[in-house]
Motif scaffolding. Sequence first.
Motif, mmCIF file in Angstrom:
data_model
loop_
_atom_site.group_PDB
_atom_site.id
_atom_site.type_symbol
_atom_site.label_atom_id
_atom_site.label_comp_id
_atom_site.label_asym_id
_atom_site.label_seq_id
_atom_site.Cartn_x
_atom_site.Cartn_y
_atom_site.Cartn_z
ATOM 1 N N GLY A 116 4.264 -4.227 12.866
ATOM 2 C CA GLY A 116 5.539 -4.203 13.564
ATOM 3 C C GLY A 116 5.393 -3.423 14.857
ATOM 4 O O GLY A 116 4.335 -2.852 15.131
ATOM 5 N N PRO A 117 6.441 -3.373 15.687
ATOM 6 C CA PRO A 117 6.338 -2.683 16.972
ATOM 7 C C PRO A 117 5.932 -1.225 16.853
ATOM 8 O O PRO A 117 5.228 -0.704 17.726
ATOM 9 N N ASP A 118 6.377 -0.558 15.782
ATOM 10 C CA ASP A 118 6.138 0.884 15.672
ATOM 11 C C ASP A 118 5.384 1.282 14.408
ATOM 12 O O ASP A 118 5.420 2.446 14.016
ATOM 13 N N HIS A 119 4.723 0.323 13.766
ATOM 14 C CA HIS A 119 4.009 0.720 12.553
ATOM 15 C C HIS A 119 2.794 -0.163 12.274
ATOM 16 O O HIS A 119 2.711 -1.303 12.727
ATOM 17 N N LEU A 120 1.860 0.425 11.548
ATOM 18 C CA LEU A 120 0.633 -0.233 11.122
ATOM 19 C C LEU A 120 0.676 -0.405 9.614
ATOM 20 O O LEU A 120 1.533 0.157 8.930
ATOM 21 N N ALA A 121 -0.248 -1.197 9.085
ATOM 22 C CA ALA A 121 -0.314 -1.367 7.633
ATOM 23 C C ALA A 121 -1.717 -1.811 7.237
ATOM 24 O O ALA A 121 -2.443 -2.411 8.037
ATOM 25 N N PHE A 122 -2.094 -1.501 6.022
ATOM 26 C CA PHE A 122 -3.352 -1.976 5.464
ATOM 27 C C PHE A 122 -3.230 -2.008 3.957
ATOM 28 O O PHE A 122 -2.239 -1.515 3.398
ATOM 29 N N HIS A 123 -4.197 -2.616 3.296
ATOM 30 C CA HIS A 123 -4.189 -2.597 1.842
ATOM 31 C C HIS A 123 -5.475 -1.971 1.349
ATOM 32 O O HIS A 123 -6.518 -2.039 1.999
ATOM 33 N N THR A 124 -5.384 -1.344 0.195
ATOM 34 C CA THR A 124 -6.553 -0.681 -0.369
ATOM 35 C C THR A 124 -7.468 -1.696 -1.034
ATOM 36 O O THR A 124 -7.065 -2.826 -1.336
ATOM 37 N N LYS A 125 -8.673 -1.297 -1.247
ATOM 38 C CA LYS A 125 -9.640 -2.161 -1.906
ATOM 39 C C LYS A 125 -9.217 -2.393 -3.358
ATOM 40 O O LYS A 125 -8.878 -1.446 -4.068
ATOM 41 N N PRO A 126 -9.194 -3.641 -3.829
ATOM 42 C CA PRO A 126 -8.776 -3.900 -5.214
ATOM 43 C C PRO A 126 -9.591 -3.085 -6.211
ATOM 44 O O PRO A 126 -10.821 -3.010 -6.132
ATOM 45 N N GLY A 127 -8.876 -2.446 -7.133
ATOM 46 C CA GLY A 127 -9.534 -1.646 -8.160
ATOM 47 C C GLY A 127 -9.904 -0.257 -7.702
ATOM 48 O O GLY A 127 -10.403 0.554 -8.490
ATOM 49 N N ASN A 128 -9.637 0.049 -6.409
ATOM 50 C CA ASN A 128 -9.981 1.372 -5.871
ATOM 51 C C ASN A 128 -8.844 2.333 -6.201
ATOM 52 O O ASN A 128 -7.912 2.526 -5.435
ATOM 53 N N THR A 129 -8.905 2.959 -7.358
ATOM 54 C CA THR A 129 -7.820 3.803 -7.848
ATOM 55 C C THR A 129 -8.168 5.283 -7.859
ATOM 56 O O THR A 129 -7.457 6.085 -8.450
ATOM 57 N N TYR A 130 -9.253 5.645 -7.169
ATOM 58 C CA TYR A 130 -9.648 7.055 -7.221
ATOM 59 C C TYR A 130 -8.760 7.930 -6.337
ATOM 60 O O TYR A 130 -8.751 9.154 -6.465
ATOM 61 N N LEU A 131 -7.989 7.317 -5.405
ATOM 62 C CA LEU A 131 -7.057 8.075 -4.587
ATOM 63 C C LEU A 131 -5.629 7.785 -5.043
ATOM 64 O O LEU A 131 -5.242 6.631 -5.228
#
Length: 380
Positions: free
Chosen positions: A186-201
Amino acid sequence: MTKSLREYFEHYVEIIQARLKSPDEQQLLDASEIGRQMLSSGIAPEDVGEIHERAIAQIAETNPDLLLSESIDSTVSPLVEVLVSYGNEFRRATEEKERVVEELRTRSLTDAETGLSSRTALVESLPIQFEDTGEIVPFSVISVGIDRLTELSAALGYQFGKTLVKLAGVRLSDLFIDEILVARAGPDHLAFHTKPGNTYLSDQNYGEQIQAAFENPFEVDGEPVILDATIGISHYPGHSTNSDQLLQRAEIAMRDAQRSQRDFSTFTSGQDRDAVSEIQLLAKLRHALDADSLEGGILELHYQPKVAIQSGATVGCEALIRWTDEEGQAISPAMFIPAAERTGIQKRVDNWVMSTAARQAFEWRQMGLDIPIAINLSAR
């Protein structure tokens, strides 16, 4: 042959027979039209090319005398050329269309202003799995709002704001190098997705890492700029199994964190209702600001006196905005002012307050009253 192809075939046989008997330009036009109709109806160009060979074979069986002419090649060849030429043009046009579609799709996957991946690219990259494909592997979608970006862009220029978004995106990409991609959602925000199964964080770990990454200034044209980030998180499959909705719910959580002035928020079922309520509230406020509208209710300024402690004399007043909706319900400024500040509508609210207070001061002056009016304007 399909029925439609047979009909075209029989019509083309008639055209060849007519040309062999008495050649004229009309047969070329008819052959061109046959080619156009066949290709437009979805018949493959190679099938169009075979039409001629099959037509000559049928004429040889049914009316061989027509093929005895020594001038058959010069008579019929133009028909073949028309069909082949039309087929080649159609093929080129189809290839060009496919090239343009692919180019447009490639462009849609990149944000033209920053060079980052686009919202479309992020949504398409979400590793959604369906129940019939086997085990569902969880992942998270994280929306990162860049606070005060609108104000910075207004003050320092739109290009300045775009550069900040790009730098923030690159920093997030470097921070989470194992994740799939970081997109401008969007104009004022970024986004990403975590690696599938990456639950250590945990969600909090992600929030803390992003906050820490934004503590270091961003440098634009040699000037250090401090940015604040607000994070919203949604989970697959717990919060949705739909790609668009997963991103939308991460954004809803981000806006909820901004409203409550928290660093991050994980989506909950009540937040989407809050988001819808805020949209409805702002729509009513827009109507209330429109002097010609009968919707939205009434905005008023109440003037709270300022009294000198020693003399007890009134030395001025403070203008306080009040809103009563069309149903007669009082809406607290604590509810609608923060919502308005998150959008461009707050400027309209400030302008309404200033113009209304100025008119009131003028009326009092006409009555011989010199009462200073203090007004509160949004810092945003």
